[in-house]
Design an enzyme around this catalytic site. Structure first.
Site, PDB file in Angstrom:
ATOM      1  N   SER A  63     -10.030 -17.530  26.826  1.00 41.16           N
ATOM      2  CA  SER A  63     -10.758 -16.923  27.956  1.00 41.16           C
ATOM      3  C   SER A  63     -11.411 -15.586  27.649  1.00 41.16           C
ATOM      4  O   SER A  63     -12.282 -15.139  28.400  1.00 41.16           O
ATOM      5  CB  SER A  63      -9.805 -16.704  29.135  1.00 41.16           C
ATOM      6  OG  SER A  63      -9.793 -17.825  29.957  1.00 41.16           O
ATOM      7  N   LYS A  66     -15.128 -15.295  27.619  1.00 39.71           N
ATOM      8  CA  LYS A  66     -15.926 -15.262  28.858  1.00 39.71           C
ATOM      9  C   LYS A  66     -16.653 -13.930  29.029  1.00 39.71           C
ATOM     10  O   LYS A  66     -17.754 -13.877  29.565  1.00 39.71           O
ATOM     11  CB  LYS A  66     -15.007 -15.499  30.068  1.00 39.71           C
ATOM     12  CG  LYS A  66     -14.404 -16.898  30.115  1.00 39.71           C
ATOM     13  CD  LYS A  66     -13.278 -16.981  31.140  1.00 39.71           C
ATOM     14  CE  LYS A  66     -12.674 -18.377  31.218  1.00 39.71           C
ATOM     15  NZ  LYS A  66     -11.474 -18.423  32.070  1.00 39.71           N
ATOM     16  N   TYR A 189     -18.749 -24.593  26.357  1.00 38.14           N
ATOM     17  CA  TYR A 189     -17.641 -23.777  26.868  1.00 38.14           C
ATOM     18  C   TYR A 189     -16.377 -23.989  26.021  1.00 38.14           C
ATOM     19  O   TYR A 189     -15.704 -23.037  25.632  1.00 38.14           O
ATOM     20  CB  TYR A 189     -17.380 -24.115  28.340  1.00 38.14           C
ATOM     21  CG  TYR A 189     -16.121 -23.490  28.881  1.00 38.14           C
ATOM     22  CD1 TYR A 189     -16.042 -22.124  29.142  1.00 38.14           C
ATOM     23  CD2 TYR A 189     -14.978 -24.267  29.112  1.00 38.14           C
ATOM     24  CE1 TYR A 189     -14.867 -21.549  29.609  1.00 38.14           C
ATOM     25  CE2 TYR A 189     -13.805 -23.698  29.584  1.00 38.14           C
ATOM     26  CZ  TYR A 189     -13.757 -22.341  29.826  1.00 38.14           C
ATOM     27  OH  TYR A 189     -12.589 -21.776  30.275  1.00 38.14           O
ATOM     28  N   TYR A 241      -6.702 -12.393  35.316  1.00 35.05           N
ATOM     29  CA  TYR A 241      -6.267 -13.498  36.184  1.00 35.05           C
ATOM     30  C   TYR A 241      -5.773 -12.953  37.522  1.00 35.05           C
ATOM     31  O   TYR A 241      -6.289 -11.957  38.010  1.00 35.05           O
ATOM     32  CB  TYR A 241      -5.166 -14.348  35.515  1.00 35.05           C
ATOM     33  CG  TYR A 241      -5.455 -14.796  34.108  1.00 35.05           C
ATOM     34  CD1 TYR A 241      -6.681 -15.347  33.770  1.00 35.05           C
ATOM     35  CD2 TYR A 241      -4.493 -14.690  33.127  1.00 35.05           C
ATOM     36  CE1 TYR A 241      -6.931 -15.793  32.483  1.00 35.05           C
ATOM     37  CE2 TYR A 241      -4.734 -15.142  31.832  1.00 35.05           C
ATOM     38  CZ  TYR A 241      -5.954 -15.673  31.513  1.00 35.05           C
ATOM     39  OH  TYR A 241      -6.191 -16.106  30.252  1.00 35.05           O
ATOM     40  N   VAL A 259      -5.309 -17.491  27.102  1.00 35.74           N
ATOM     41  CA  VAL A 259      -4.052 -18.258  27.031  1.00 35.74           C
ATOM     42  C   VAL A 259      -3.455 -18.364  25.634  1.00 35.74           C
ATOM     43  O   VAL A 259      -2.312 -18.767  25.492  1.00 35.74           O
ATOM     44  CB  VAL A 259      -4.164 -19.710  27.557  1.00 35.74           C
ATOM     45  CG1 VAL A 259      -4.158 -19.763  29.050  1.00 35.74           C
ATOM     46  CG2 VAL A 259      -5.310 -20.449  26.962  1.00 35.74           C
TER      47      VAL A 259
HETATM   48  N1  GLN Z   1     -10.106 -22.895  27.269  1.00 31.56           N
HETATM   49  C1  GLN Z   1      -9.183 -22.513  28.276  1.00 31.56           C
HETATM   50  C2  GLN Z   1      -9.437 -23.270  29.549  1.00 31.56           C
HETATM   51  O1  GLN Z   1     -10.547 -23.477  29.883  1.00 31.56           O
HETATM   52  C3  GLN Z   1      -9.293 -21.036  28.519  1.00 31.56           C
HETATM   53  C4  GLN Z   1      -8.335 -20.559  29.549  1.00 31.56           C
HETATM   54  C5  GLN Z   1      -7.772 -19.205  29.350  1.00 31.56           C
HETATM   55  O2  GLN Z   1      -7.699 -18.634  28.262  1.00 31.56           O
HETATM   56  N2  GLN Z   1      -7.267 -18.686  30.412  1.00 31.56           N
HETATM   57  O3  GLN Z   1      -8.550 -23.701  30.247  1.00 31.56           O
END
Ligand code: GLN
Length: 320
Positions: A63, A66, A189, A241, A259
């Site tokens: 994530s 992003k 993505y 988050y 994550v």
């Molecule tokens: N690739 C993961 C997902 O889309 C990224 C999520 C994350 O790092 N929170 O679920």
């Protein structure tokens, strides 16, 4: 050894035994991480590096990507046009939530949740999927300062198990928030989430944002400086988050977690900081990472609203 380096080493020693939390398992490849991995890296805007622990083990950025894709969306479309398609409101919901996507919402809430990130990535310009991927990788290369690679196993793992992200994309298609090419958008993505980085790379990426978009190691402009403020604003309000509010309260600097166990944070005009440790709490944030950032912020007065440190650049400038 500098006092700062000693402080980092003491933090590392203190929190290494903390073995609480779990590895993310919904992406099967992530369960291969070693729960003992723990690195801290700091890169200052004038290019000094301080680090300790697992700083050159590669892992997928997840994530945290992003943040940088959002910067590219801003460059490709401009602030107002992008705001029309992806909002900047924190949700207080988990990153993969779909409950707020409905007929009335018109756009995903913000670019740090999966819905907003998939929408942002779908807007990256390019004639075809290869050109879009190449532009995205070139952008990451400017921040990282060396060649970048995608972990194919993680990409395949996400692509074959990412039903929830696929559901989010289909819902957005249904509500007119995405154009038709959703499989291509999801692939891009999943590819950006599978970018390989190490803890030092993340600190340098954060330091680049702290330095108005100029990579302190290479001198290259990684992102248009006009958009750094926008990127840092959404990190500050939405980056951690459903812990974003408490993070802003306790640590008080823009940050983003992923994550796979990375957290990067930006101390504007001073440094980029990254912690990598894959054991996560229930919100999906690295447990050792949270502890380290809280301690660092406390000790060095990083909190943006910590007025006791007496730093006031405007007054300094006015009194010169
Ligand atoms: N690739 C993961 C997902 O889309 C990224 C999520 C994350 O790092 N929170 O679920």
């Amino acid at each position: 050894m500098s006092q700062f380096q000693r402080f980092l080493e003491a933090l590392h020693e203190k929190y290494q035994p903390l073995a609480e939390g779990t590895l993310a398992s919904y992406i099967p490849e992530l369960t291969k991480a070693d729960p003992g991995w723990f690195g801290i890296s700091v890169v200052t805007v004038d290019g000094q590096t301080y680090q300790v622990g697992t700083v050159d083990q590669t892992f997928t950025i997840q994530s945290i990507s992003k943040v940088f894709a959002y910067g590219m969306g801003l460059e490709d479309h401009g602030r107002e046009a992008l705001l029309h398609k992806v909002g900047v409101e924190p949700t207080g919901d988990p990153f993969n939530s779909l409950i707020r996507l409905d007929e009335d919402s018109k756009r995903p809430d913000n670019p740090m949740i999966n819905a907003g990130a998939i929408a942002t990535t779908s807007l990256i310009k390019g004639a075809d999927p290869t050109e879009r991927l190449n532009r995205l990788m070139a952008m990451f290369r400017r921040y990282i300062g060396h060649d970048v690679f995608i972990d194919i196993s993680t990409f395949m793992s996400e692509r074959s198990t990412g039903h929830r992200n696929r559901a989010i994309a289909h819902l957005m298609l249904n509500f007119g928030m995405l154009n038709g090419a959703i499989e291509a958008a999801l692939d891009l993505y999943f590819q950006q989430c599978s970018l390989l980085v190490d803890c030092h790379d993340l600190a340098l990426m954060a330091a680049t944002l702290a330095n108005r978009g100029i990579n302190p190691a290479t001198g290259e402009q990684a992102v248009n400086p006009d958009y750094v403020r926008d990127i840092l604003s959404v990190m500050y309000t939405c980056g951690m988050y459903n812990f974003a509010g408490e993070w802003a309260y306790r640590v008080g600097i823009p940050a983003k977690s992923g994550v796979s166990g990375g957290i990067l944070a930006v101390v504007p005009n001073q440094a980029g900081i990254a912690v990598f440790s894959p054991l996560l709490d229930k919100n999906g944030n690295s447990i050792r990472g949270l502890r380290v950032f809280e301690a660092l912020s406390q000790k060095y007065g990083f909190h943006l609203f910590d007025l006791s440190m007496g730093k006031c650049s405007l007054l300094t400038a006015l009194n010169e």
